[in-house]
Design a protein around this motif. Structure first.
Motif, PDB file in Angstrom:
ATOM      1  N   VAL A 157     -25.857 -13.102  12.751  1.00  0.00           N
ATOM      2  CA  VAL A 157     -26.291 -13.701  11.483  1.00  0.00           C
ATOM      3  C   VAL A 157     -27.109 -12.675  10.718  1.00  0.00           C
ATOM      4  O   VAL A 157     -28.194 -12.268  11.148  1.00  0.00           O
ATOM      5  N   TRP A 159     -29.355 -11.990   7.788  1.00  0.00           N
ATOM      6  CA  TRP A 159     -30.193 -12.642   6.775  1.00  0.00           C
ATOM      7  C   TRP A 159     -30.598 -11.687   5.649  1.00  0.00           C
ATOM      8  O   TRP A 159     -31.200 -12.119   4.666  1.00  0.00           O
ATOM      9  N   ASN A 163     -29.255 -14.494  -1.015  1.00  0.00           N
ATOM     10  CA  ASN A 163     -28.315 -15.564  -1.369  1.00  0.00           C
ATOM     11  C   ASN A 163     -26.934 -14.967  -1.631  1.00  0.00           C
ATOM     12  O   ASN A 163     -26.793 -14.003  -2.378  1.00  0.00           O
ATOM     13  N   THR A 167     -21.313 -16.907   2.691  1.00  0.00           N
ATOM     14  CA  THR A 167     -21.829 -17.855   3.687  1.00  0.00           C
ATOM     15  C   THR A 167     -22.710 -18.919   3.051  1.00  0.00           C
ATOM     16  O   THR A 167     -23.374 -19.674   3.767  1.00  0.00           O
ATOM     17  N   GLN A 169     -25.506 -18.706   1.703  1.00  0.00           N
ATOM     18  CA  GLN A 169     -26.877 -18.579   2.206  1.00  0.00           C
ATOM     19  C   GLN A 169     -27.870 -19.050   1.161  1.00  0.00           C
ATOM     20  O   GLN A 169     -27.740 -18.774  -0.030  1.00  0.00           O
ATOM     21  N   ARG A 176     -34.508 -21.277   6.208  1.00  0.00           N
ATOM     22  CA  ARG A 176     -33.382 -20.516   5.681  1.00  0.00           C
ATOM     23  C   ARG A 176     -32.105 -21.092   6.267  1.00  0.00           C
ATOM     24  O   ARG A 176     -32.081 -21.562   7.404  1.00  0.00           O
ATOM     25  N   LYS A 178     -27.568 -20.820   6.402  1.00  0.00           N
ATOM     26  CA  LYS A 178     -26.270 -20.224   6.105  1.00  0.00           C
ATOM     27  C   LYS A 178     -25.185 -21.211   6.527  1.00  0.00           C
ATOM     28  O   LYS A 178     -25.342 -21.931   7.524  1.00  0.00           O
ATOM     29  N   TYR A 180     -20.947 -21.597   7.319  1.00  0.00           N
ATOM     30  CA  TYR A 180     -19.693 -20.902   7.621  1.00  0.00           C
ATOM     31  C   TYR A 180     -18.562 -21.931   7.670  1.00  0.00           C
ATOM     32  O   TYR A 180     -18.752 -23.042   8.170  1.00  0.00           O
ATOM     33  N   GLU A 183     -19.202 -25.273   3.021  1.00  0.00           N
ATOM     34  CA  GLU A 183     -20.609 -25.402   2.602  1.00  0.00           C
ATOM     35  C   GLU A 183     -21.009 -26.874   2.561  1.00  0.00           C
ATOM     36  O   GLU A 183     -20.295 -27.700   1.994  1.00  0.00           O
ATOM     37  N   THR A 226     -23.362 -24.510  10.546  1.00  0.00           N
ATOM     38  CA  THR A 226     -24.566 -24.342   9.740  1.00  0.00           C
ATOM     39  C   THR A 226     -25.633 -23.694  10.612  1.00  0.00           C
ATOM     40  O   THR A 226     -25.909 -24.172  11.720  1.00  0.00           O
TER      41      THR A 226
END
Length: 671
Positions: A157, A159, A163, A167, A169, A176, A178, A180, A183, A226
């Motif tokens: 992952v 980070w 944004n 993903t 994000q 936080r 993300k 996959y 969404e 998620t």
């Protein structure tokens, strides 16, 4: 000169000792008033340690170390969420030493400290709490992944990209996240099934998922992931993953630090589950569809301890500091409507909102209505309700303190028992229709039992006083309200007194709005906030002795006028607004609880709070009441009934059907 200095030190020490003694006495009074804990005047081997509880952020290790300096311990009981603890020493001498030397001393409490005040007690309650079974369908597998697999998953992952659309994000307020595969959208708590993301589930996850399928933990491979990252102090509100968005099994892998996730049933049952690092949690069936789950934002969790100074009947508890936790939550997108066995919680099976119930037309209708919208609701919200009921009303306290020592008191509809300990010189007994609230009373050391206010299993003419605080307006017909008052009068000795509080329809007096209406403030843009859990009772408490103007005689109206405009249906009240009908339903808000999609959901609730809006839960209370008789109907006093009224008189009730005291205002303040 030395003697003068010694005299000053002695005087100062004496002054400090007196201050500690005053604080000890105050702590003892607080424990009795709010927790029903009686302290002993003579030394014993056991003490209650005020401010030394898990609820204050004091860990078992810190408290145990301080107590052991005074002597050998026999047991140390630290109950969850309580601001006190109980300790029993091997000898009475050690207990006396602790009582003298530790009272007024500071002890570390998280990142600060608290001052301890010790008092002797004659008995110590059972250890913290017995273990409770996991919700049906919930499975926890510890050490499911190795340390190497954990490191690989965390490294997968990225980070650092901020944004992005690949993903989805997002840096949310409380974590936080993300996504996959698909969404999860916080604006509608669902997924757009026709718009998959460019990034599928990372390859590093496949060995773990294949192992789940091989061990029959999963039937099919997930297609949505998620990833949430929580720092210490962060969490997510209670929620149920959206039924229409995801299939049955939801799988969550905890990486990094451990945390406590709380599962709550609609009936109020709460099951905290410790999620160790590298553990796998599976939610199926009832635990997935019916129980909400969430993580309370805090820096410390209450967790099991291996301290030997505890009883063998239950697992001792302590506090542990949270660290950074990353969760991988895997799901399968649902492409057909959900047909689960829990239609009351299923968005697919709720094609339209529930039809509000009708006003009762007979005794059986009234009993059914109260069972559905009063009895069941109070049992479901008992714990949350009790947490908002801690300050006794001044006029009620004045009434209780005016009674002679040794007087026998009946509190009918006692709720969590907050009035049972106001005057310890009374012999008080309480009853309530909610078994969950009665259990809370018993846990606090009060005498209480389950009973219907219309048929009390108590001897006639045996009580010196009765109180009924915010209860009678729960009855849905005038006949049942009148019967409740008659039952109170039946219990009283000749010359006995009863105090009755009910909510009034009028929320204005002499052109002045009540606190309940004044708290309705406009947000920028004209948005009116729904002040969740800011109850009418809390509004009244804030006014002190001025509360009684809201308990005045309501307007008497005939049935046709009271029902006009709602076709005989009970309307649903909007908080902080004037009451439009005399019989209505008022939603009870469980703070932050809402059906949402997955562990990542819940952000929508937080956003709405910031905007000043909260969506209402479906749980409602039926509200109706009756106008108060001419006996003492001065709006500046509460109503007192005397048992020496003429036989056959209507004690405290007049007016026609539908002329009920407005239960609209009592929704969140009725006991």
């Amino acid at each position: 000169m030395d003697s003068d200095i010694n005299n000053v030190k002695t005087a100062r020490r004496s002054k400090e000792q007196k201050k500690v003694l005053r604080k000890q006495l105050k702590a003892s009074h607080t424990l009795l008033k709010h927790e029903g804990i009686n302290t002993a005047s003579q030394p014993t081997k056991s003490l209650v340690v005020a401010n030394g509880g898990l609820g204050n952020g004091v860990s078992r290790k810190e408290l145990s170390a301080a107590l052991k300096e005074m002597g050998e311990l026999e047991t140390l009981v630290m109950q969850p969420h309580k601001p006190y603890a109980f300790v029993t020493y091997r000898s009475e001498d050690c207990a006396q030493k602790a009582h003298i030397q530790l009272s007024g001393e500071n002890i570390p409490c998280g990142e600060s400290s608290v001052t301890l005040y010790l008092s002797f007690v004659s008995s110590v309650p059972c250890e913290e709490e017995a273990s409770v079974p996991l919700p049906q369908g919930l499975v926890l597998v510890e050490d499911f992944v190795s340390l190497e697999e954990e490191a690989q998953l965390l490294a997968a992952v990225d980070w650092s990209s901020g944004n992005d659309d690949i993903t989805a994000q997002k840096a949310l307020k409380h974590r936080r996240v993300k996504h996959y595969g698909f969404e999860f959208r916080y604006d509608n708590n669902n997924v757009d099934k026709d718009k998959p993301l460019a990034a599928g589930i990372p390859q590093e996850c496949l060995p773990v998922l294949e192992r789940c399928v091989a061990h029959k933990l999963l039937d099919v491979m997930p297609d949505q992931l998620t990833v949430n990252q929580y720092e210490s102090g962060q969490g997510i509100p209670p929620h149920v993953d959206t039924h229409s968005a995801f299939e049955d099994t939801i799988m969550s892998l905890s990486l990094g630090a451990q945390t406590v996730m709380e599962f709550r049933h609609p009936d109020g049952r709460l099951v905290p589950v410790l999620l160790p690092g590298r553990s796998l949690l599976l939610m199926k069936g009832e635990s997935r569809y019916l129980w909400s789950h969430g993580i309370t934002p805090r820096k410390f969790d209450t967790v099991p301890s291996d301290d030997p100074q505890s009883s063998a009947s239950a697992t001792p508890l302590t506090l542990t500091k949270r660290g950074t936790r990353t969760s991988f939550t895997f799901r399968r997108i649902r492409h057909e409507p959900c047909r689960c066995a829990f239609p009351s919680a299923c968005d697919s099976q709720k094609a339209s909102g529930p039809c509000p119930p009708s006003l009762p037309s007979c005794h059986s209708d009234a009993a059914h209505l109260e069972e559905e919208y009063v009895h069941r609701v109070y049992n479901a919200i008992a714990s949350h309700f009790s947490g908002t009921r801690h300050s006794p009303w001044p006029r009620v306290c004045h009434f209780l303190n005016s009674l002679s020592p040794g007087s026998l008191l009946a509190d009918v509809g006692c709720g969590n028992g907050k009035y049972l300990g106001v005057n310890p010189q009374l012999v008080a007994v309480g009853c309530d229709r909610s078994s969950a609230l009665v259990q809370i009373c018993e846990d606090r050391g009060f005498q209480a039992f389950v009973s219907d206010a219309l048929s009390l299993p108590l001897r006639s003419a045996s009580f010196d006083a009765c109180i009924s605080i915010a209860v009678i307006h729960h009855f849905s017909t005038q006949e049942r309200r009148l019967a409740a008052v008659r039952e109170l009068v039946r219990l009283l000795k000749p010359g006995g007194r009863a105090l009755i509080y009910v909510w009034a329809f009028e929320q204005e007096h002499n052109q002045l709005k009540s606190k309940y209406l004044k708290d309705q403030k406009k947000e920028p843009g004209g948005v009116t906030p729904d002040l969740t859990n800011k109850t009418l009772e809390e509004s009244l408490d804030a006014q002190g002795d001025s509360t009684c103007h809201l308990a005045q005689r309501p307007t008497v109206r005939n049935t046709h006028e009271a029902l006009s405009g709602n076709d005989g249906k009970l309307s649903i009240h909007t908080n902080r607004t004037a009451f439009n009908t005399q019989d209505l339903l008022v939603p009870w808000h469980l703070k932050g609880e809402k059906k949402q999609g997955g562990e990542q959901s819940g952000e929508a609730v937080m956003k709405e709070k910031r905007k000043g809006r909260m969506r209402k839960n479906s749980g409602s209370l039926v509200s109706s009441s009756s106008s108060v008789d001419r006996m003492g109907c001065n709006p500046d006093r509460t109503q007192e009934l005397h048992s020496d009224m003429p036989s056959g008189a209507s004690p405290g009730i007049t007016g026609g059907a539908g002329a009920a005291l407005w239960s609209s205002g009592w929704s969140q303040s009725a006991e």
